[in-house]
Design an enzyme around this catalytic site. Structure first.
Site, mmCIF file in Angstrom:
data_model
loop_
_atom_site.group_PDB
_atom_site.id
_atom_site.type_symbol
_atom_site.label_atom_id
_atom_site.label_comp_id
_atom_site.label_asym_id
_atom_site.label_seq_id
_atom_site.Cartn_x
_atom_site.Cartn_y
_atom_site.Cartn_z
ATOM 1 N N SER A 1 -68.985 -54.302 54.603
ATOM 2 C CA SER A 1 -68.928 -55.665 55.373
ATOM 3 C C SER A 1 -67.871 -56.418 54.880
ATOM 4 O O SER A 1 -67.379 -57.228 55.533
ATOM 5 C CB SER A 1 -70.527 -56.281 55.144
ATOM 6 O OG SER A 1 -70.846 -56.455 54.091
ATOM 7 N N GLU A 2 -67.704 -56.239 53.374
ATOM 8 C CA GLU A 2 -66.546 -57.250 52.644
ATOM 9 C C GLU A 2 -66.081 -56.137 51.727
ATOM 10 O O GLU A 2 -66.662 -55.559 50.937
ATOM 11 C CB GLU A 2 -66.946 -58.249 52.055
ATOM 12 C CG GLU A 2 -66.816 -59.569 53.260
ATOM 13 C CD GLU A 2 -68.267 -59.743 53.661
ATOM 14 O OE1 GLU A 2 -68.515 -60.600 54.748
ATOM 15 O OE2 GLU A 2 -69.298 -59.213 53.063
ATOM 16 N N THR A 3 -64.771 -56.232 51.550
ATOM 17 C CA THR A 3 -63.898 -55.706 50.419
ATOM 18 C C THR A 3 -63.177 -56.720 49.864
ATOM 19 O O THR A 3 -62.573 -57.708 50.548
ATOM 20 C CB THR A 3 -62.919 -54.704 50.815
ATOM 21 O OG1 THR A 3 -63.657 -53.695 51.471
ATOM 22 C CG2 THR A 3 -62.150 -54.272 49.722
#
Length: 277
Positions: free
Chosen positions: A44-46
């Site tokens: 979902s996030e990096t």
């Protein structure tokens, strides 16, 4: 080769929270390379840790989803702070870490006493207030519900674009079967109360426009819900459950203190290594 961490956030047990991929010492990585790596991790996030540019900040963070960059997000904030400290980062203050990101400066309180969970101060809402009927009709369709099932609603956008919707109870939240094609550009957070027990609410986050149909556990959304309902309909301190439908066990600790909302959760490093970027 750059140092890499993957941190599980909002769970005290490994593999039951929401992972964030963290690239350390990210100077020199282009926007295109950041976007490509975020698509490749498919989380979902990096995030990418960089030297700060604002006075008072301990580090600068850029946050990417598979679908693009965000000015702020909650679980990447806690997970990246955890990774930065674990890698030897030394904050200016003993009690807090100050993160610079697209939403400005975010204060992260380090664990205190018996409560060793980090917590961030919810940033100001970029958009608040009522949701118009056309959007509510679209949201009801996207959630597979009747318009009358949406008991309360509000814009609670602190960067990602959230609109919050209250359903009759936690069971109604767990039963939602979304129609992904109907969301368009909407990012919808759904919340319902538990009648009893240690958990106050069940939360779900639907954001197909970011390349992840349902986010497992969402700090920014829970921050917005705390600003909307905390200390009123919900207690001044409560625990939210999220990720149940996705076989996660996210636990988000929300408190309203002197009018400020704090969002906390456990963070565990699950992967370390190096990445070629």
């Amino acid at each position: 080769m750059r140092r890499f961490s993957q941190v599980d956030v909002f769970s005290a047990e490994p593999l039951l929270g929401n992972p964030v991929a963290v690239v350390h010492d990210a100077d020199g990585i282009t926007d295109e390379e950041m976007a490509a790596f975020a698509r490749w991790t498919n989380l979902s996030e990096t995030t990418f840790l960089l030297p700060p540019t604002e006075p008072g900040a301990d580090y600068r963070l850029r946050i990417w989803t598979p679908g693009g960059e965000l000015p702020f997000a909650g679980h990447p904030t806690l997970g990246s702070c955890h990774a930065w400290l674990e890698a030897g980062g030394v904050p200016s203050s003993d009690d807090v870490v100050v993160q610079e990101c697209g939403a400005g400066l975010v204060t992260i309180r380090r664990g205190r006493g018996a409560d060793d969970r980090p917590a961030f101060a919810a940033p100001p809402l970029l958009r608040s207030g009522p949701v118009d009927e056309a959007d509510l009709a679209r949201i009801a369709t996207a959630l597979g519900l009747d318009r009358s099932d949406l008991l309360e609603s509000a814009w609670i956008d602190n960067g990602p674009g959230w609109v919050g919707v209250l359903l009759k109870d936690a069971e109604a939240v767990l039963a939602v079967e979304p129609d992904w094609a109907a969301f368009g550009g909407l990012k919808v957070g759904v919340v319902g109360e538990y009648a009893h027990g240690d958990l106050a609410v069940e939360v779900r986050a639907f954001c197909p426009g970011y390349g992840m149909p349902e986010d497992p556990v969402t700090g920014s959304l829970n921050a917005g819900i705390g600003q909307w309902l905390g200390g009123g309909r919900l207690p001044a301190a409560y625990v939210a459950s999220q990720g149940t439908v996705l076989q996660r066990a996210g636990r988000v600790h929300v408190s309203v203190e002197d009018g400020e909302v704090w969002v906390g959760g456990d963070a565990l490093t699950t992967v370390t290594g190096e990445v070629a970027l």
